[in-house]
Design a protein around this motif. Structure first.
Motif: not given
Length: 896
Positions: A335-343
């Motif tokens: 798993v790579k935790i990070g921000p979701s895409p803008a949409w």
């Protein structure tokens, strides 16, 4: 439920405007509360590209910028922001623009230089960097040319510092001679006083000519944190600034509302508890598709997988199938935790959900899309790789994701590993399995839980969440597989992990599809209209009901459809309530009015108001402490109150068995509010458990009167009670001294009887009870049992003409024992008369000279009259003689 119309269009294309959309959806059964056009509060704000930047001639921290905003000529904007550079794309609020919060922007001059608007930060657009645009988080460098010492006599950095001067250790001052960047990383050339060196930084507030703190050992630019500096020492080096856009395809002149997703229309629906399927975008899309007769496009998730087997990694057991009919899970590794895409962030934000990180956002996204709550575990925290769905054990506790500790009880369903709970099922996950930055392996849970169990747990823990609000209404067990597949598809789409092959799907209790016969004649008979059978079949088919001949198979998500009446409702709402013609009722309207008991209640209330008493209405639920305040004995049967299962608090935990505490509470409140006097009444219910084991209550009403004030005493209250009794035509009333009631003064209290029926009690409240209520004046109260008043009520009044013949009066004074009551004497006088006595009136009680010890003299005025002739003195004397004889024989009362 907040519905984004842009999201809805993914499943069904509805071209109607907001008004027509909301009206049609409401008429078809999906009630609309409000509609919000997000860009109504964001007008005339466009994307601009910074063409040039010059320092303001009259300010040490402001810039004069020329921007391309899509027009023929550049637009000049003056700004104090330090995180922008030539080439950056930024939001520009032009002349006569509107920002969230009603902020209006117009052109003007800043220190003599024209500014045709304003550059906007995320905050000014109603957004945050942390949740909405994580890439916009600013880490400012410490600019030495912005340094302002807190103590002028003890500056941390010497005045007039120049390139090459030492700040501390390996840190020196250096001047920026060149800045080249892409908005994320900036390549700098620095003059150190002797040489020119290269350095790279993510600090966006650095420009050519700035003086920075340069660490010669690490080759980095120092931040405020590196210098251990106070923010006040560098007033313009702040972690806030202009929003620098990095969205794909954005160009100067674009409407910023479309760029940030504010070009959406959000419709808020009031979803009834029987339709949990509509607490989802897909559920409302189904309704919209049928309402507007448009095709519904649903997506089947597709997952590539990465090999392996989930069965080798996790075991799942369900201890109680009634509380958890189905538990579905899939595993994601690397798993790579990070921000979701803008949409995704846009859709979540417009649906009222705060974006957090990609994994958590996926679970929230699927919950909104499918209506199925999901949970993601950090699987490394699940001891033994074993998921057990069970109720909590005695003494178990859990700290939930909100950081609060909770004591669990044995009827609360939990998701546990081999040793401890890791989630309160259907409510909130535990902090011991939270998804954090170093999480590498995630288990996606998509389960179905018993709604009543989840509701009780959420209420007991005081934790009503979006998930519990859905579960408690009863969700579709067949939806768990679709939801977990969609979540794993999104994991692969976002590139935030690798989905392990296989699904763990434990079905603890299977259920057959529900079927109902199609009976068009009965449906039309119930609706009172004639809908063709073909239209009925079309409506049901579009609602995904399966028809096999005259057998209807109800979709798994429509648990609210149970019988023919529900089928009729589905037909009616899509046939159109407006299409049902108005018809007059063919029946005869029954004559209605008040029952005899209701009429008696209205009469009693009117009589109380006539006597000067104002009506009050108090709560029927009280506290056990109320009984203590009226000095009710510990063994009194009145303490056997019915308990409320879900009380609002301790003060409202039982149903009252007496109205006296409620009346005294209101009297005390008026007294403490410095009202000099009060006269109050209430016709309220009391509650006593039936002895038939039904759990139901007998609810007799009590007419209560309460009063205090300078003109108030026992006899004034008794007069008000007599007014009520006389008005209800209750005769044969007698009063008996009451000394055993602990709530009343033992010498100023009486029971009220009508024959052998106890009507109630009246008197002065015991001084100790009044003290319990904080009142230091005399309180008076009466409690009259209304069922007894109604039973003793006289018949309809009968007219009697005015007397034609004069009355004869006689006064008598009798001597009797002091213990003999006036009521007993008056009753004896009435029984002793021979039919001529019309009225008896007490006018004197005397003890003193001439009256023996232990005796008293009581004087009455007697009114005698015949309805058909003039009385003679002899006839009157004969009645008086009979009266005196009965007084002597029964009460040993002799003529004085």
């Amino acid at each position: 439920m907040l519905l984004s119309r842009k999201w809805l269009n993914e499943f069904v294309q509805v071209d109607a405007n907001d008004h027509d959309f909301c009206e049609a959806m409401t008429l078809s059964g999906s009630k609309v509360e409000t509609t919000t056009v997000l860009n109504d509060s964001l007008k005339n704000v466009a994307v601009g590209r910074i063409l040039s930047m010059e320092r303001h001639p009259d300010s040490d921290h402001m810039w004069v910028c020329q921007l391309d905003v899509g027009g023929d000529e550049p637009t000049q904007i003056v700004t104090g922001a330090w995180n922008i550079h030539v080439g950056d794309l930024v939001p520009v609020a032009k002349h006569n623009s509107l920002l969230p919060g009603g902020v209006k922007i117009t052109k003007g001059k800043l220190r003599g230089v024209l500014s045709n608007g304003m550059l906007c930060s995320l905050k000014e657009l109603g957004l945050t960097a942390e949740h909405d645009y994580p890439y916009a988080v600013i880490t400012p460098a410490a600019l030495l040319n912005d340094y302002k010492p807190l103590d002028k006599d003890k500056p941390s950095i010497p005045a007039g510092v120049q390139p090459g001067h030492k700040i501390y250790g390996p840190v020196i001052a250096a001047r920026v001679t060149s800045v080249v960047g892409d908005g994320f990383t900036y390549d700098l050339k620095l003059y150190t006083g002797e040489d020119t060196v290269d350095a790279a930084t993510a600090c966006a507030n650095i420009h050519e000519g700035d003086l920075v703190a340069y660490n010669t050992k690490s080759g980095t630019i120092c931040t405020l944190e590196d210098l251990h500096a106070d923010q006040k020492e560098f007033p313009h080096c702040i972690p806030d600034g202009i929003f620098v856009l990095h969205e794909e395809g954005v160009k100067p002149g674009d409407d910023i509302a479309a760029v940030i997703g504010a070009d959406d229309h959000v419709v808020e629906f009031e979803i009834t508890p029987n339709r949990p399927d509509c607490l989802s975008v897909i559920g409302l899309a189904r309704e919209a598709a049928v309402t507007f007769n448009k095709p519904l496009t649903l997506h089947t998730p597709e997952i590539k997988g990465c090999g392996g087997s989930i069965a080798e990694l996790v075991d799942i057991d369900i201890d109680d199938p009634d509380l958890c009919p189905r538990y579905t899970a899939r595993m994601v590794k690397n798993v790579k935790i990070g921000p979701s895409p803008a949409w995704m962030r846009e859709r979540l934000r417009n649906s009222g959900v705060r974006p957090i990180n990609n994994i958590v956002d996926i679970t929230n996204y699927v919950m909104l899309e499918y209506g199925q709550p999901m949970h993601a575990f950090d699987f490394s925290c699940v001891e033994g790789g074993h998921i057990i769905v069970r109720t909590a054990r005695e003494g178990e506790t859990i700290q939930t994701l909100d950081g609060k500790d909770h004591q669990l009880t044995t009827n609360m369903l939990c998701i546990c590993d081999e040793n401890r709970p890791v989630c309160v099922a259907g409510v909130m996950g535990g902090a011991n399995s939270e998804i954090v930055g170093d999480t590498a392996q995630v288990l996606f849970e998509s389960a179905n839980f018993n709604g009543a169990s989840i509701r009780r747990t959420a209420l007991a823990l005081g934790m009503r969440t979006d998930a519990s609000a859905r579960y408690e209404k009863g969700l579709d067990p067949m939806n768990t597989m679709k939801a977990v597949q969609r979540a794993c598809e999104l994991v692969e789409l976002l590139g935030c992990g690798e989905v392990v092959d296989g699904v763990m799907d434990v079905i603890a209790r299977d259920s057959a599809p529900h079927t109902i016969p199609l009976e068009p004649e009965k449906v039309n008979g119930l609706l009172g209209i004639d809908v063709p059978e073909s239209e009925m079949r079309d409506i049901l088919t579009r609602l995904d009901f399966q028809l096999d001949g005259n057998t209807i198979t109800v979709p798994s998500w429509r648990a609210d459809v149970e019988g023919m009446a529900d089928i009729a409702e589905e037909v009616a709402r899509f046939h159109g309530y407006n299409a049902i013609p108005d018809t007059l009722s063919r029946g005869v309207s029954p004559r209605v009015g008040y029952t005899e008991e209701q009429q008696a209640e209205r009469t009693a209330g009117l009589l109380c108001r006539t006597a000067g008493y104002s009506e009050i209405i108090t709560y029927s639920f009280i506290s056990h402490a109320y009984y203590d305040k009226i000095d009710l004995p510990a063994d009194s049967p009145l303490r056997n109150s019915m308990k409320i299962l879900n009380p609002l608090g301790e003060d409202t935990s039982i149903m009252r068995t007496t109205t006296l505490p409620s009346m005294l509470e209101i009297l005390a409140r008026n007294y403490n509010f410095r009202n000099k006097s009060a006269k109050l009444y209430e016709l309220g219910r009391t509650y006593f458990a039936k002895n038939d084991g039904s759990g139901m209550a007998d609810e007799p009403k009590v007419l209560s009167l309460g009063a205090y004030g300078e003109d108030m005493d026992f006899y004034t209250l008794k007069g008000a009670v007599e007014t009520v009794l006389k008005g209800m035509r209750i005769t044969g009333v007698r009063y008996e001294a009451e000394t055993a009631n602990p709530s009343y003064h033992p010498g100023r209290c009486a029971k009220v009887w009508c024959g052998d029926t106890l009507l109630g009690v009246l008197g002065q409240i015991h001084p100790h009870v009044a003290e319990n209520y904080g009142v230091d004046c005399e309180l008076y109260a009466a409690e009259l049992r209304f069922p007894a008043l109604f039973a003793c009520q006289g018949g309809m009044p009968v007219y009697h003409p005015l007397p034609k013949f004069p009355a004869v009066t006689r006064d008598i004074a009798v001597v009797c024992d002091k213990a003999v009551t006036v009521g007993a004497l008056e009753d004896c006088i009435r029984r002793g008369a021979k039919g001529l006595l019309k009225d008896v009136a007490l006018f004197d009680i005397y003890t003193g000279t001439g009256i023996p010890e232990g005796k008293k003299s009581v004087a009455f005025s007697l009114t005698l009259r015949s309805d058909d002739r003039n009385l003679t003195a002899e006839e009157a004397d004969e009645d008086v003689k009979s009266i005196l004889e009965l007084l002597k024989s029964e009460l040993d009362a002799v003529l004085r």
